[in-house]
Design a protein around this motif. Structure first.
Motif, short mmCIF file in Angstrom:
data_model
loop_
_atom_site.label_atom_id
_atom_site.label_comp_id
_atom_site.label_asym_id
_atom_site.label_seq_id
_atom_site.Cartn_x
_atom_site.Cartn_y
_atom_site.Cartn_z
N TRP A 1 0.84 -1.20 0.00
CA TRP A 1 0.00 0.00 0.00
C TRP A 1 0.87 1.25 0.00
O TRP A 1 1.72 1.43 0.86
N CYS A 2 0.66 2.12 -0.96
CA CYS A 2 1.35 3.41 -0.99
C CYS A 2 0.41 4.47 -1.57
O CYS A 2 -0.55 4.14 -2.26
N ASN A 3 0.71 5.71 -1.25
CA ASN A 3 -0.12 6.79 -1.78
C ASN A 3 0.57 7.45 -2.96
O ASN A 3 1.72 7.14 -3.28
N SER A 4 -0.10 8.37 -3.58
CA SER A 4 0.41 8.99 -4.81
C SER A 4 1.73 9.73 -4.57
O SER A 4 2.57 9.78 -5.46
N GLY A 5 1.93 10.27 -3.39
CA GLY A 5 3.17 10.98 -3.10
C GLY A 5 4.39 10.09 -3.02
O GLY A 5 5.51 10.55 -3.16
N GLN A 6 4.18 8.80 -2.78
CA GLN A 6 5.29 7.86 -2.71
C GLN A 6 5.68 7.30 -4.08
O GLN A 6 6.80 6.87 -4.26
N ARG A 7 4.74 7.31 -5.00
CA ARG A 7 5.01 6.76 -6.33
C ARG A 7 5.85 7.73 -7.16
O ARG A 7 5.80 8.94 -6.95
N PRO A 8 6.63 7.21 -8.12
CA PRO A 8 7.43 8.08 -8.97
C PRO A 8 6.57 9.13 -9.68
O PRO A 8 5.48 8.83 -10.16
N ALA A 9 7.06 10.35 -9.73
CA ALA A 9 6.33 11.46 -10.35
C ALA A 9 5.95 11.15 -11.79
O ALA A 9 4.89 11.55 -12.26
N ARG A 10 6.78 10.43 -12.50
CA ARG A 10 6.52 10.09 -13.90
C ARG A 10 5.23 9.26 -14.04
O ARG A 10 4.61 9.26 -15.10
N LEU A 11 4.82 8.57 -12.98
CA LEU A 11 3.61 7.75 -13.03
C LEU A 11 2.37 8.49 -12.54
O LEU A 11 1.27 7.92 -12.54
N ALA A 12 2.53 9.76 -12.15
CA ALA A 12 1.38 10.55 -11.70
C ALA A 12 0.34 10.62 -12.82
O ALA A 12 0.67 10.83 -13.98
N GLY A 13 -0.89 10.41 -12.46
CA GLY A 13 -1.97 10.45 -13.44
C GLY A 13 -2.09 9.20 -14.29
O GLY A 13 -2.95 9.10 -15.16
N LYS A 14 -1.23 8.21 -14.05
CA LYS A 14 -1.25 6.98 -14.85
C LYS A 14 -1.82 5.79 -14.09
O LYS A 14 -1.93 4.71 -14.63
N ILE A 15 -2.20 6.00 -12.83
CA ILE A 15 -2.76 4.90 -12.06
C ILE A 15 -4.22 4.72 -12.43
O ILE A 15 -4.99 5.67 -12.47
#
Length: 128
Positions: free
Chosen positions: A99-113
């Protein structure tokens, strides 16, 4: 001898690039395997599947593991997102429940989940 991996990265093999119409899932798998070879090769199986029903947002890529939340990403560019996917793989492998939130994921994947699916039997309480 049967290989046993604790994590899986699954890439759609039928998704077509919206600009070129080319199916790039196989190329992305090869790139991910190569990039993971140095550090995470024994933890991740990288495989293709014919469809994950993310056709409106090709190329789709999923991460899953027993007892962990699963993730589905869409609009993946096989040429520019591989590094971010490997970065996410490192994060995902380090998380006990995935479990992780959007702030933990790589910025390049923002909006791609496209989806984060809790592990079976591991649904969290809803925060109100």
């Amino acid at each position: 001898m049967l290989d046993v991996f604790s994590h899986r990265i699954i890439v759609c093999s039928l998704c077509r690039d919206t600009v070129t119409g080319r199916r790039s899932g196989g190329d992305l798998c090869a790139d991910l395997r190569s990039r993971l070879a140095e550090t995470l090769a024994s933890s991740f199986a990288v495989e293709t599947i014919d469809c994950m029903a993310g056709c409106a947002r090709p190329l789709t890529v999923a991460f899953n593991a027993e007892g962990k939340a699963s993730y589905l990403f869409g609009s993946i560019d096989s040429g520019t997102d591989a590094g971010a996917l490997v970065e996410f793989a490192r994060l995902y492998a380090s998380l006990a429940d995935g479990w992780c939130n959007s702030g933990q994921r790589p910025a390049r994947l923002a909006g791609k989940i496209l989806a984060r699916i809790p592990a079976a039997g591991k649904a969290r309480e809803q925060v109100r």
